[in-house]
Design a protein around this motif. Structure first.
Motif, PDB file in Angstrom:
ATOM      1  N   GLU A  11       0.840  -1.189  -0.057  1.00 17.10           N
ATOM      2  CA  GLU A  11      -0.003   0.025  -0.029  1.00 17.10           C
ATOM      3  C   GLU A  11       0.829   1.186   0.068  1.00 17.10           C
ATOM      4  O   GLU A  11       1.160   1.877   1.267  1.00 17.10           O
ATOM      5  CB  GLU A  11      -1.009  -0.018   1.224  1.00 17.10           C
ATOM      6  N   VAL A  14       0.232   5.552  -5.672  1.00 13.16           N
ATOM      7  CA  VAL A  14       0.155   5.168  -7.059  1.00 13.16           C
ATOM      8  C   VAL A  14       1.368   6.046  -7.615  1.00 13.16           C
ATOM      9  O   VAL A  14       2.024   5.526  -8.595  1.00 13.16           O
ATOM     10  CB  VAL A  14      -0.980   5.182  -7.899  1.00 13.16           C
ATOM     11  N   THR A  43      -5.924   0.296  -9.758  1.00 10.33           N
ATOM     12  CA  THR A  43      -6.382   0.798  -8.290  1.00 10.33           C
ATOM     13  C   THR A  43      -7.745   0.799  -8.286  1.00 10.33           C
ATOM     14  O   THR A  43      -8.580   0.534  -9.264  1.00 10.33           O
ATOM     15  CB  THR A  43      -6.006   2.357  -8.543  1.00 10.33           C
ATOM     16  N   SER A  44      -8.159   1.089  -7.009  1.00 14.05           N
ATOM     17  CA  SER A  44      -9.534   1.100  -7.053  1.00 14.05           C
ATOM     18  C   SER A  44     -10.270   2.027  -7.771  1.00 14.05           C
ATOM     19  O   SER A  44     -11.626   2.139  -7.853  1.00 14.05           O
ATOM     20  CB  SER A  44      -9.884   1.109  -5.486  1.00 14.05           C
ATOM     21  N   ASN A  45      -9.852   3.269  -8.037  1.00 11.91           N
ATOM     22  CA  ASN A  45     -10.131   4.448  -9.053  1.00 11.91           C
ATOM     23  C   ASN A  45     -10.043   4.107 -10.443  1.00 11.91           C
ATOM     24  O   ASN A  45     -10.468   5.020 -11.285  1.00 11.91           O
ATOM     25  CB  ASN A  45      -9.664   5.593  -8.629  1.00 11.91           C
ATOM     26  N   SER A  57      -2.636  10.992  -6.179  1.00  8.60           N
ATOM     27  CA  SER A  57      -3.340   9.773  -6.672  1.00  8.60           C
ATOM     28  C   SER A  57      -4.370   9.954  -7.520  1.00  8.60           C
ATOM     29  O   SER A  57      -4.944   8.782  -7.713  1.00  8.60           O
ATOM     30  CB  SER A  57      -3.520   8.874  -5.287  1.00  8.60           C
TER      31      SER A  57
END
Length: 61
Positions: A11, A14, A43-45, A57
């Motif tokens: 973690e 990015v 990524t989560s986005n 990020s």
């Protein structure tokens, strides 16, 4: 010749991952081991590539 590589990053931001991968690609080009390279960071986005410009990020371009 092509190679695929999958890396599980810890973690970390990015931006740091993107910068590290860009540095690795540059180093391989300098020693004439590769013509070109590309990557995708999931990524989560969404997906971040070597062409993305990031700020806090988030992809801004």
């Amino acid at each position: 010749m092509k190679a695929k590589l999958e890396i599980e990053f810890k973690e970390i931001p990015v931006e740091k991952i993107q910068q590290t991968l860009l540095e690795i690609l540059h180093a391989l080009k300098v020693v004439d081991m590769i013509e070109d390279g590309k990557f995708e960071i999931f990524t989560s986005n969404g997906v971040v590539t070597e062409k993305c410009i990031l700020q806090q990020s988030r992809v801004i371009a």
